[in-house]
Write a protein that holds these residues in place. Structure first.
Motif, PDB file in Angstrom:
ATOM      1  N   GLN A  58       0.829  -1.211   0.000  1.00  0.00           N
ATOM      2  CA  GLN A  58       0.000   0.000   0.000  1.00  0.00           C
ATOM      3  C   GLN A  58       0.860   1.257   0.000  1.00  0.00           C
ATOM      4  OE1 GLN A  58      -2.782  -1.147   3.332  1.00  0.00           O
ATOM      5  NE2 GLN A  58      -4.297  -0.275   1.954  1.00  0.00           N
ATOM      6  N   ALA A  59       1.941   1.222   0.790  1.00  0.00           N
ATOM      7  CA  ALA A  59       2.822   2.392   0.856  1.00  0.00           C
ATOM      8  C   ALA A  59       3.512   2.645  -0.484  1.00  0.00           C
ATOM      9  CB  ALA A  59       3.860   2.201   1.963  1.00  0.00           C
ATOM     10  N   ILE A  60       3.890   1.585  -1.176  1.00  0.00           N
ATOM     11  CA  ILE A  60       4.533   1.725  -2.487  1.00  0.00           C
ATOM     12  C   ILE A  60       3.585   2.361  -3.492  1.00  0.00           C
ATOM     13  CG2 ILE A  60       5.281   0.376  -4.503  1.00  0.00           C
ATOM     14  CD1 ILE A  60       6.759  -1.477  -2.562  1.00  0.00           C
ATOM     15  N   TYR A  61       2.326   1.956  -3.459  1.00  0.00           N
ATOM     16  CA  TYR A  61       1.363   2.430  -4.461  1.00  0.00           C
ATOM     17  C   TYR A  61       0.614   3.687  -4.033  1.00  0.00           C
ATOM     18  CZ  TYR A  61       2.190  -2.000  -6.834  1.00  0.00           C
ATOM     19  OH  TYR A  61       2.785  -3.053  -7.477  1.00  0.00           O
ATOM     20  N   CYS A  62       0.675   4.043  -2.730  1.00  0.00           N
ATOM     21  CA  CYS A  62      -0.078   5.200  -2.224  1.00  0.00           C
ATOM     22  C   CYS A  62       0.325   6.482  -2.946  1.00  0.00           C
ATOM     23  CB  CYS A  62       0.147   5.351  -0.715  1.00  0.00           C
ATOM     24  SG  CYS A  62      -0.782   6.723   0.022  1.00  0.00           S
ATOM     25  N   LYS A  63      -0.652   7.261  -3.360  1.00  0.00           N
ATOM     26  CA  LYS A  63      -0.413   8.515  -4.081  1.00  0.00           C
ATOM     27  C   LYS A  63      -0.365   9.728  -3.156  1.00  0.00           C
ATOM     28  CE  LYS A  63      -0.505   7.007  -8.419  1.00  0.00           C
ATOM     29  NZ  LYS A  63      -0.658   5.553  -8.210  1.00  0.00           N
ATOM     30  N   VAL A  64      -0.594   9.492  -1.843  1.00  0.00           N
ATOM     31  CA  VAL A  64      -0.712  10.616  -0.919  1.00  0.00           C
ATOM     32  C   VAL A  64       0.518  10.759  -0.027  1.00  0.00           C
ATOM     33  CG1 VAL A  64      -2.085  11.615   0.969  1.00  0.00           C
ATOM     34  CG2 VAL A  64      -3.229  10.422  -0.927  1.00  0.00           C
ATOM     35  N   LEU A  65       0.922   9.673   0.620  1.00  0.00           N
ATOM     36  CA  LEU A  65       2.040   9.732   1.564  1.00  0.00           C
ATOM     37  C   LEU A  65       3.308   9.157   0.931  1.00  0.00           C
ATOM     38  CD1 LEU A  65       0.220   8.557   4.837  1.00  0.00           C
ATOM     39  CD2 LEU A  65       0.660  10.892   4.056  1.00  0.00           C
ATOM     40  N   PRO A  66       4.457   9.728   1.289  1.00  0.00           N
ATOM     41  CA  PRO A  66       5.712   9.258   0.665  1.00  0.00           C
ATOM     42  C   PRO A  66       6.264   7.969   1.268  1.00  0.00           C
ATOM     43  CG  PRO A  66       6.181  11.060   2.170  1.00  0.00           C
ATOM     44  CD  PRO A  66       4.689  10.924   2.130  1.00  0.00           C
ATOM     45  N   ASP A  67       5.908   7.677   2.532  1.00  0.00           N
ATOM     46  CA  ASP A  67       6.536   6.533   3.204  1.00  0.00           C
ATOM     47  C   ASP A  67       5.554   5.690   4.016  1.00  0.00           C
ATOM     48  OD1 ASP A  67       5.955   8.293   5.206  1.00  0.00           O
ATOM     49  OD2 ASP A  67       7.955   8.310   6.096  1.00  0.00           O
ATOM     50  N   ASP A  68       4.274   5.800   3.675  1.00  0.00           N
ATOM     51  CA  ASP A  68       3.263   5.005   4.379  1.00  0.00           C
ATOM     52  C   ASP A  68       2.005   4.971   3.514  1.00  0.00           C
ATOM     53  OD1 ASP A  68       2.019   3.476   6.316  1.00  0.00           O
ATOM     54  OD2 ASP A  68       2.448   4.847   7.969  1.00  0.00           O
ATOM     55  N   ALA A  69       0.994   4.273   3.992  1.00  0.00           N
ATOM     56  CA  ALA A  69      -0.275   4.195   3.269  1.00  0.00           C
ATOM     57  C   ALA A  69      -1.301   5.105   3.922  1.00  0.00           C
ATOM     58  CB  ALA A  69      -0.785   2.752   3.274  1.00  0.00           C
ATOM     59  N   CYS A  70      -1.962   5.923   3.107  1.00  0.00           N
ATOM     60  CA  CYS A  70      -3.012   6.786   3.663  1.00  0.00           C
ATOM     61  C   CYS A  70      -4.280   5.988   3.943  1.00  0.00           C
ATOM     62  CB  CYS A  70      -3.314   7.940   2.722  1.00  0.00           C
ATOM     63  SG  CYS A  70      -4.202   7.445   1.195  1.00  0.00           S
ATOM     64  N   GLY A  71      -4.454   4.900   3.190  1.00  0.00           N
ATOM     65  CA  GLY A  71      -5.628   4.057   3.376  1.00  0.00           C
ATOM     66  C   GLY A  71      -6.878   4.561   2.697  1.00  0.00           C
ATOM     67  N   GLU A  72      -6.796   5.742   2.108  1.00  0.00           N
ATOM     68  CA  GLU A  72      -7.990   6.358   1.529  1.00  0.00           C
ATOM     69  C   GLU A  72      -7.941   6.486   0.010  1.00  0.00           C
ATOM     70  OE1 GLU A  72     -10.607   7.015   3.287  1.00  0.00           O
ATOM     71  OE2 GLU A  72      -9.648   6.507   5.201  1.00  0.00           O
ATOM     72  N   CYS A  73      -6.741   6.637  -0.561  1.00  0.00           N
ATOM     73  CA  CYS A  73      -6.660   6.841  -2.004  1.00  0.00           C
ATOM     74  C   CYS A  73      -7.066   5.567  -2.746  1.00  0.00           C
ATOM     75  CB  CYS A  73      -5.258   7.283  -2.419  1.00  0.00           C
ATOM     76  SG  CYS A  73      -3.991   5.997  -2.276  1.00  0.00           S
ATOM     77  N   LEU A  74      -7.309   5.706  -4.041  1.00  0.00           N
ATOM     78  CA  LEU A  74      -7.806   4.585  -4.837  1.00  0.00           C
ATOM     79  C   LEU A  74      -6.842   3.400  -4.812  1.00  0.00           C
ATOM     80  CD1 LEU A  74      -9.946   3.463  -6.742  1.00  0.00           C
ATOM     81  CD2 LEU A  74      -8.731   4.572  -8.642  1.00  0.00           C
ATOM     82  N   ASP A  75      -5.531   3.692  -4.923  1.00  0.00           N
ATOM     83  CA  ASP A  75      -4.555   2.607  -4.937  1.00  0.00           C
ATOM     84  C   ASP A  75      -4.511   1.870  -3.602  1.00  0.00           C
ATOM     85  OD1 ASP A  75      -2.804   2.445  -7.519  1.00  0.00           O
ATOM     86  OD2 ASP A  75      -3.135   4.577  -7.195  1.00  0.00           O
ATOM     87  N   CYS A  76      -4.575   2.604  -2.503  1.00  0.00           N
ATOM     88  CA  CYS A  76      -4.600   1.967  -1.179  1.00  0.00           C
ATOM     89  C   CYS A  76      -5.800   1.042  -1.045  1.00  0.00           C
ATOM     90  CB  CYS A  76      -4.627   3.019  -0.072  1.00  0.00           C
ATOM     91  SG  CYS A  76      -3.016   3.735   0.337  1.00  0.00           S
ATOM     92  N   ARG A  77      -6.939   1.527  -1.519  1.00  0.00           N
ATOM     93  CA  ARG A  77      -8.169   0.724  -1.406  1.00  0.00           C
ATOM     94  C   ARG A  77      -8.094  -0.514  -2.292  1.00  0.00           C
ATOM     95  NH1 ARG A  77     -10.767   5.728  -1.927  1.00  0.00           N
ATOM     96  NH2 ARG A  77     -11.791   5.069  -3.851  1.00  0.00           N
ATOM     97  N   LYS A  78      -7.473  -0.380  -3.459  1.00  0.00           N
ATOM     98  CA  LYS A  78      -7.338  -1.543  -4.349  1.00  0.00           C
ATOM     99  C   LYS A  78      -6.455  -2.620  -3.711  1.00  0.00           C
ATOM    100  CE  LYS A  78      -8.126   0.577  -8.894  1.00  0.00           C
ATOM    101  NZ  LYS A  78      -7.499   0.948 -10.188  1.00  0.00           N
ATOM    102  N   VAL A  79      -5.353  -2.193  -3.097  1.00  0.00           N
ATOM    103  CA  VAL A  79      -4.500  -3.169  -2.408  1.00  0.00           C
ATOM    104  C   VAL A  79      -5.267  -3.813  -1.272  1.00  0.00           C
ATOM    105  CG1 VAL A  79      -2.420  -3.486  -1.012  1.00  0.00           C
ATOM    106  CG2 VAL A  79      -2.346  -2.007  -3.030  1.00  0.00           C
ATOM    107  N   GLU A  80      -5.977  -3.011  -0.505  1.00  0.00           N
ATOM    108  CA  GLU A  80      -6.736  -3.530   0.649  1.00  0.00           C
ATOM    109  C   GLU A  80      -7.755  -4.578   0.220  1.00  0.00           C
ATOM    110  OE1 GLU A  80      -7.766  -4.206   4.437  1.00  0.00           O
ATOM    111  OE2 GLU A  80      -6.170  -2.836   3.842  1.00  0.00           O
ATOM    112  N   HIS A  81      -8.384  -4.361  -0.918  1.00  0.00           N
ATOM    113  CA  HIS A  81      -9.435  -5.270  -1.384  1.00  0.00           C
ATOM    114  C   HIS A  81      -8.915  -6.362  -2.318  1.00  0.00           C
ATOM    115  CE1 HIS A  81     -12.034  -1.617  -0.381  1.00  0.00           C
ATOM    116  NE2 HIS A  81     -12.363  -2.545   0.489  1.00  0.00           N
ATOM    117  N   GLY A  82      -7.593  -6.382  -2.512  1.00  0.00           N
ATOM    118  CA  GLY A  82      -7.003  -7.463  -3.287  1.00  0.00           C
ATOM    119  C   GLY A  82      -7.208  -7.387  -4.778  1.00  0.00           C
ATOM    120  N   ASN A  83      -7.450  -6.190  -5.318  1.00  0.00           N
ATOM    121  CA  ASN A  83      -7.671  -6.095  -6.769  1.00  0.00           C
ATOM    122  C   ASN A  83      -6.801  -5.022  -7.438  1.00  0.00           C
ATOM    123  OD1 ASN A  83      -8.920  -3.768  -5.876  1.00  0.00           O
ATOM    124  ND2 ASN A  83     -11.003  -4.470  -6.317  1.00  0.00           N
ATOM    125  N   HIS A  84      -5.605  -4.778  -6.848  1.00  0.00           N
ATOM    126  CA  HIS A  84      -4.687  -3.846  -7.514  1.00  0.00           C
ATOM    127  C   HIS A  84      -4.074  -4.568  -8.718  1.00  0.00           C
ATOM    128  CE1 HIS A  84      -1.453  -1.036  -8.312  1.00  0.00           C
ATOM    129  NE2 HIS A  84      -2.027  -0.177  -7.488  1.00  0.00           N
TER     130      HIS A  84
END
Length: 325
Positions: free
Chosen positions: A48-74
């Motif tokens: 999530q941190a690698i794909y996150c578009k908001v934070l440089p070194d962690d996952a925001c958990g809210e952006c589209l990429d974070c949600r895709k990783v969370e739901h297993g469909n990135h």
């Protein structure tokens, strides 16, 4: 999931977050350590941190990429698990096929290999070639209880990231705050390397029953040995708990460690705290060497059972040894 949401493993978090901040993410990592230490959750947080578009070194958990990783469909993240008992070469070949295509906007493709030590020899050799000659920007995370079981050539091409068992006192505090029975928590935190794994033990079928059976059989062994042998045959031989013999031995070893501690005059840090009075009455019936010998025999039996020793005979030998027969 952010790194902060994962309990413990501060050193691992620093390694991964520093690599993200400095744009020095390795092409391959080996997350190795005991089950329950959060390796899979950390791998997911790292993705999530690698794909996150908001934070440089962690996952925001809210952006589209974070949600895709969370739901297993990135589209750029692949998770491979054993097909049956092993990871097969066909699975690695399919991974290589998928990675032949260009990554999406992120520019990075990532795969997580669960139970990486269960690769067949052919799969491991195929993966090795993939690690040596990636077709694009790739990040690999290999998860394993035993990193040393991987091919040395694979280990040499990946960054080793050890996961340590969590602190027992913090695990105990957390589980007690959740309302779990203290007598079960005391055993679970010694058999698990993380709070989640300990929680699963406590909530799993038969854990409390196995603990009660340890108490019953040790009491019967020391006073009515024939009754203990019959109970063991009925409950653990061919009974409803027959598949729980490894867990029974785990719990019996904890009981024997308590007896060794008591025989040495230590009443702190016991597991079977609700049985302290009875155990104290029994412990001085034998010399400390007896309890140490029983403990060593139980540990050795546990090892032999992994190689398919006769479980009923092994159990009877332990119970007879408790009585000093």
């Amino acid at each position: 999931m952010s790194f902060a949401a994962i309990e413990g493993q501060d050193r691992v978090k620093r390694i991964l977050q520093n690599s993200l901040r400095e744009d020095k993410v390795s092409h391959a990592y080996i997350f190795t350590g005991p089950a329950g230490t959060g390796r899979r959750a950390m791998a997911k947080a790292f993705a999530q941190a690698i794909y996150c578009k908001v934070l440089p070194d962690d996952a925001c958990g809210e952006c589209l990429d974070c949600r895709k990783v969370e739901h297993g469909n990135h589209p750029d993240l692949y998770i491979i698990e054993p097909d049956g008992a092993s990871i097969k070469i066909e699975q690695i070949r399919e991974l290589q096929k998928q990675f032949a295509y260009r990554a999406s906007a992120s520019g990075v493709k990532m795969y997580i290999l669960q139970d990486a030590d269960k690769m067949t020899v052919q799969a491991a050799n195929s993966l090795l070639k993939f690690l040596e000659e990636p077709t694009s920007q790739v990040v690999a995370v290999l998860l394993t209880d035993n990193g040393n079981a991987l091919l040395p050539t694979i280990r040499s091409r990946a960054q080793w990231v050890p996961f340590m068992p969590l602190n027992k006192s913090s695990m105990t505090k957390q589980l007690l705050n959740e309302g779990h029975p203290a007598v079960l928590v005391q055993a679970a935190v010694r058999l698990a390397s993380g709070t989640g794994a300990a929680r699963e033990l406590i909530q799993g079928n038969g854990f409390a029953e196995i603990r009660n059976l340890v108490i019953q059989l040790t009491k019967e062994s020391l006073s009515r040995l024939p009754s203990a042998l019959l109970t063991a045959q009925q409950k653990l031989g061919k009974g409803e708990l027959s598949e729980q013999l490894p867990r029974f031995l785990d719990m019996l070893i904890l009981w024997l460690k308590d007896m060794v501690r008591l025989s040495l005059g230590h009443r702190d840090d016991l597991v079977y705290t609700d049985q302290t009075e009875w155990m104290t009455q029994q412990v001085y019936q034998y010399r400390v060497e007896h309890w140490i010998s029983c403990l060593e025999h139980a540990v050795e039996t546990q090892k032999r059972l992994r190689f398919h020793a006769n479980s009923q005979l092994a159990l009877e030998n332990i119970l007879m040894r408790l009585k000093g027969v």
